[in-house]
Write an enzyme that holds these catalytic residues in place. Structure first.
Site, mmCIF file in Angstrom:
data_model
loop_
_atom_site.group_PDB
_atom_site.id
_atom_site.type_symbol
_atom_site.label_atom_id
_atom_site.label_comp_id
_atom_site.label_asym_id
_atom_site.label_seq_id
_atom_site.Cartn_x
_atom_site.Cartn_y
_atom_site.Cartn_z
ATOM 1 N N ASP A 88 24.488 -27.725 17.871
ATOM 2 C CA ASP A 88 23.000 -27.430 18.336
ATOM 3 C C ASP A 88 22.237 -27.378 16.939
ATOM 4 O O ASP A 88 22.616 -28.159 16.235
ATOM 5 C CB ASP A 88 23.215 -25.717 18.763
ATOM 6 C CG ASP A 88 22.003 -25.195 19.507
ATOM 7 O OD1 ASP A 88 21.761 -25.860 20.725
ATOM 8 O OD2 ASP A 88 21.149 -24.665 19.324
ATOM 9 N N GLN A 126 23.689 -21.119 29.274
ATOM 10 C CA GLN A 126 24.762 -22.119 29.045
ATOM 11 C C GLN A 126 25.321 -22.002 30.640
ATOM 12 O O GLN A 126 25.850 -23.046 30.981
ATOM 13 C CB GLN A 126 25.404 -22.118 28.076
ATOM 14 C CG GLN A 126 26.321 -23.140 27.574
ATOM 15 C CD GLN A 126 25.422 -24.277 26.944
ATOM 16 O OE1 GLN A 126 24.458 -24.234 25.867
ATOM 17 N NE2 GLN A 126 25.663 -25.680 27.398
ATOM 18 N N LYS A 138 32.153 -23.100 27.100
ATOM 19 C CA LYS A 138 31.598 -24.510 26.497
ATOM 20 C C LYS A 138 30.005 -24.076 26.162
ATOM 21 O O LYS A 138 29.204 -23.754 26.913
ATOM 22 C CB LYS A 138 31.519 -25.322 27.385
ATOM 23 C CG LYS A 138 31.272 -26.747 26.909
ATOM 24 C CD LYS A 138 32.181 -27.544 26.379
ATOM 25 C CE LYS A 138 31.805 -28.824 25.661
ATOM 26 N NZ LYS A 138 31.695 -28.286 24.118
ATOM 27 N N LYS A 183 28.161 -19.625 23.543
ATOM 28 C CA LYS A 183 27.285 -20.005 22.283
ATOM 29 C C LYS A 183 28.006 -19.384 21.067
ATOM 30 O O LYS A 183 28.294 -18.362 21.291
ATOM 31 C CB LYS A 183 26.024 -19.727 22.977
ATOM 32 C CG LYS A 183 24.837 -20.780 22.048
ATOM 33 C CD LYS A 183 24.585 -22.031 22.556
ATOM 34 C CE LYS A 183 23.754 -22.831 21.829
ATOM 35 N NZ LYS A 183 23.472 -24.267 22.628
ATOM 36 N N THR A 214 21.401 -35.634 24.905
ATOM 37 C CA THR A 214 20.445 -34.629 25.434
ATOM 38 C C THR A 214 19.160 -35.300 25.674
ATOM 39 O O THR A 214 18.401 -35.093 26.495
ATOM 40 C CB THR A 214 20.463 -33.464 24.372
ATOM 41 O OG1 THR A 214 21.876 -33.063 24.431
ATOM 42 C CG2 THR A 214 19.504 -32.206 24.924
HETATM 43 P P1 NDP Z 1 17.812 -30.077 15.313
HETATM 44 O O1 NDP Z 1 18.408 -29.157 14.054
HETATM 45 O O2 NDP Z 1 18.341 -31.520 15.308
HETATM 46 O O3 NDP Z 1 16.169 -30.280 15.251
HETATM 47 C C1 NDP Z 1 15.372 -29.170 15.395
HETATM 48 C C2 NDP Z 1 14.021 -29.528 15.238
HETATM 49 O O4 NDP Z 1 13.239 -28.354 15.882
HETATM 50 C C3 NDP Z 1 13.711 -29.698 13.929
HETATM 51 O O5 NDP Z 1 12.798 -30.612 13.604
HETATM 52 C C4 NDP Z 1 13.048 -28.290 13.397
HETATM 53 O O6 NDP Z 1 12.090 -28.565 12.331
HETATM 54 C C5 NDP Z 1 12.263 -27.938 14.679
HETATM 55 N N1 NDP Z 1 12.314 -26.419 14.549
HETATM 56 C C6 NDP Z 1 13.016 -25.486 14.476
HETATM 57 N N2 NDP Z 1 12.486 -24.261 14.541
HETATM 58 C C7 NDP Z 1 11.327 -24.566 14.943
HETATM 59 C C8 NDP Z 1 10.186 -23.924 14.930
HETATM 60 N N3 NDP Z 1 10.306 -22.259 14.983
HETATM 61 N N4 NDP Z 1 8.786 -24.200 15.008
HETATM 62 C C9 NDP Z 1 8.748 -25.610 15.199
HETATM 63 N N5 NDP Z 1 9.556 -26.305 15.033
HETATM 64 C C10 NDP Z 1 11.036 -25.965 14.786
HETATM 65 O O7 NDP Z 1 18.061 -29.304 16.569
HETATM 66 P P2 NDP Z 1 18.527 -30.022 18.064
HETATM 67 O O8 NDP Z 1 17.384 -31.190 18.221
HETATM 68 O O9 NDP Z 1 20.093 -30.109 18.302
HETATM 69 O O10 NDP Z 1 17.916 -28.782 19.061
HETATM 70 C C11 NDP Z 1 16.567 -28.599 19.591
HETATM 71 C C12 NDP Z 1 16.559 -27.660 20.648
HETATM 72 O O11 NDP Z 1 17.568 -28.317 21.983
HETATM 73 C C13 NDP Z 1 17.066 -26.360 20.573
HETATM 74 O O12 NDP Z 1 16.427 -25.286 21.346
HETATM 75 C C14 NDP Z 1 18.538 -26.509 21.223
HETATM 76 O O13 NDP Z 1 19.233 -25.443 21.584
HETATM 77 C C15 NDP Z 1 18.368 -27.528 22.302
HETATM 78 N N6 NDP Z 1 19.348 -28.426 22.714
HETATM 79 C C16 NDP Z 1 20.156 -29.104 22.106
HETATM 80 C C17 NDP Z 1 21.227 -29.900 22.413
HETATM 81 C C18 NDP Z 1 21.810 -31.077 21.564
HETATM 82 O O14 NDP Z 1 22.601 -31.932 22.281
HETATM 83 N N7 NDP Z 1 21.504 -31.107 20.289
HETATM 84 C C19 NDP Z 1 21.642 -29.669 23.867
HETATM 85 C C20 NDP Z 1 20.796 -29.016 24.724
HETATM 86 C C21 NDP Z 1 19.649 -28.155 24.175
HETATM 87 P P3 NDP Z 1 12.564 -28.481 10.780
HETATM 88 O O15 NDP Z 1 12.925 -29.901 10.517
HETATM 89 O O16 NDP Z 1 11.331 -28.099 9.835
HETATM 90 O O17 NDP Z 1 13.521 -27.402 10.819
#
Ligand code: NDP
Length: 445
Positions: A165, A110, A89, A125, A208
């Site tokens: 993700d 994970q 998962k 993943k 999350t």
């Molecule tokens: P999203 O795609 O919804 O959002 C990611 C955000 O991070 C965007 O605002 C993006 O900016 C920004 N971002 C990405 N890369 C960079 C970078 N190099 N520097 C600065 N900002 C950056 O992703 P999620 O919110 O779903 O996921 C965010 C994190 O949380 C990840 O690490 C993911 O693995 C983790 N996570 C997510 C879960 C979920 O349920 N979604 C569960 C558990 C963990 P831009 O818009 O400019 O691309």
């Protein structure tokens, strides 16, 4: 017994150039090494070595067509890391930075995160080095269908159940599920994060970010503090960041920053719930950088900056891995931060975590603090298997109670091992004990 350095050199030699993966293994092994040293059985059965090698990792070609007829080729992956506690998962990430090292680090993390939820889920993943930015809806759909053309061979309700993700939200899950269903003629529980109308959980999108705030609330409660009135800096502006911001505001906090890959938005008076919802909408509709909303929310835009120079009580890195390094950690500490909790996966470097540890800053590690999303996915699986529906209120209560249990599990494990309130050590030890117990039961396989 071999030393930890020897073990890490063995991992490095087997996984050259996989720096993120080696970083994740190193972080876990630092916490659990005393547990290994105390158990001849765990050493003899080479449990940590076994856990450092995925059950399998597949990579495949994904061919799709742009609107103008151009043919594109991407690389898709699925890393099935360990199914000791249940079917694999873990989410799917669509981002140009995706490679095998990133997915192995995420899959490895994970395993232990899922163990902490108390639900029967293994760790995996996947994703692709596909860049959704600039693609229209039809192109996203064709990519998702092309990706599932291969992935469907490797997943199934009792085998592997992916979720979203970075770059994979409800829209992409819909396209992926549609393709799976068309190719297999089965309406199985093969993906979570679905829309409620075809079996999704009413709370998966929020889980999350909300779960992160519930976890922070437990940490503060244990230290006789409260979220109300705290200044909070959040990075990211995606799913996790905006839902964490929303729930922080509900608890009376002032959310001062959000950020994206282009820079940071600072709103000294704090964002309102409505402004956060507008920002989420702006991002989801492909509106581009947060810079465009700075005036509308009476904020200032700091191109190229991360949020960590802004003084705050609570810092929540919710964007991506290694976004908060030692220098940023020291700036946060100098500016009076009291608690840091990871919404993203491995957003703090090892040196940053050590800096928080040395300064006695409360630190909530990703494995525990962001486990709310996968916990809700676990509940979505149960819902689907029972062919039943659960409403938001019941799910919100379940999420709170799971986050509370994870908090207590980590704290108790930390205290038992003599680490006080070190949640990072506690999470690693508690999760490792659970997974290793199952592996020991299976014998050398
Ligand atoms: P999203 O795609 O919804 O959002 C990611 C955000 O991070 C965007 O605002 C993006 O900016 C920004 N971002 C990405 N890369 C960079 C970078 N190099 N520097 C600065 N900002 C950056 O992703 P999620 O919110 O779903 O996921 C965010 C994190 O949380 C990840 O690490 C993911 O693995 C983790 N996570 C997510 C879960 C979920 O349920 N979604 C569960 C558990 C963990 P831009 O818009 O400019 O691309």
């Amino acid at each position: 017994m071999q030393s930890r350095d020897d073990f890490l050199n063995w991992v490095k030699d087997r996984n050259p150039q996989e720096t993120e993966f080696v970083q994740a293994v190193s972080e876990l092994s630092a916490s659990i090494w005393p547990v290994l040293e105390a158990s001849q059985d765990l050493q003899d059965q080479r449990i940590i070595e076994r856990l450092s090698e995925p059950d399998r990792a597949v990579s495949f070609r994904v061919v799709w067509t742009r609107d103008d007829g151009d043919v594109e080729i991407n690389r898709g992956y699925r890393v099935q890391f360990c199914n000791a506690l249940g079917p694999y998962k873990g989410g799917l990430r669509f981002h140009p930075s995706v490679n095998q090292s990133v997915l192995k680090f995420l899959g490895f993390e994970q395993i232990f995160k899922n163990a902490l939820t108390g639900l029967p889920m293994g760790g995996g993943k996947g994703g692709a080095d596909f860049d959704p930015s600039g693609c229209n809806d039809g192109e996203i759909m064709r990519f998702c269908h092309a990706y599932m053309r291969e992935l469907h061979r490797h997943i199934g309700p009792d085998i592997d159940i992916p979720a979203g993700d970075i770059g994979v939200g409800a829209r992409e899950i819909g396209y992926l599920f549609g393709a799976y269903k068309a190719m297999t003629n089965e309406f199985g529980t093969v993906l979570t994060g679905k829309q409620p109308v075809f079996g999704g959980s009413e709370m998966r999108t929020e889980a999350t970010g909300y779960g992160l705030v519930y976890f922070v609330s437990c940490m503060l409660g244990d230290a006789d503090m409260d979220i109300d009135g705290m200044r909070v800096c959040i990075s990211g502006a995606g799913n996790v960041a905006t839902h964490a911001a929303e729930k922080m505001i509900d608890h009376g906090a002032k959310v001062i920053t959000l950020s994206d890959s282009k820079g940071t938005l600072v709103v000294e008076d704090g964002l309102t719930r409505e402004q956060v919802a507008d920002i989420r909408q702006h991002k989801a509709s492909g509106g581009g950088s947060l810079e465009a909303v700075a005036d509308a929310v009476s904020g200032t835009w700091h191109a190229g900056d991360a949020p960590w120079k802004v003084a705050c009580d609570i810092a929540l890195p919710c964007a991506t891995q290694n976004e908060l390094d030692e220098k940023a950690a020291k700036t946060l500490i100098d500016n009076g931060v009291r608690l840091v909790a990871e919404g993203a996966n491995m957003p703090c470097t090892a040196d940053a975590i050590e800096a928080f540890r040395s300064a006695d800053i409360y630190f909530g590690p990703a494995k525990a603090a962001n486990a709310g999303g996968v916990a809700m996915s676990g509940l979505e699986i149960s819902q689907n298997r029972m062919r039943m529906y659960k409403g938001r209120d019941e799910l919100a209560d379940l999420l709170k109670s799971i986050m509370h249990d994870i908090h207590d599990t980590c704290l108790n494990a930390a205290k038992d091992a003599g680490h006080g309130r070190d949640y990072a050590h506690g999470a690693n030890i508690a999760a490792f004990q659970k997974v290793s117990k199952a592996l020991m039961a299976f014998g050398a396989i």
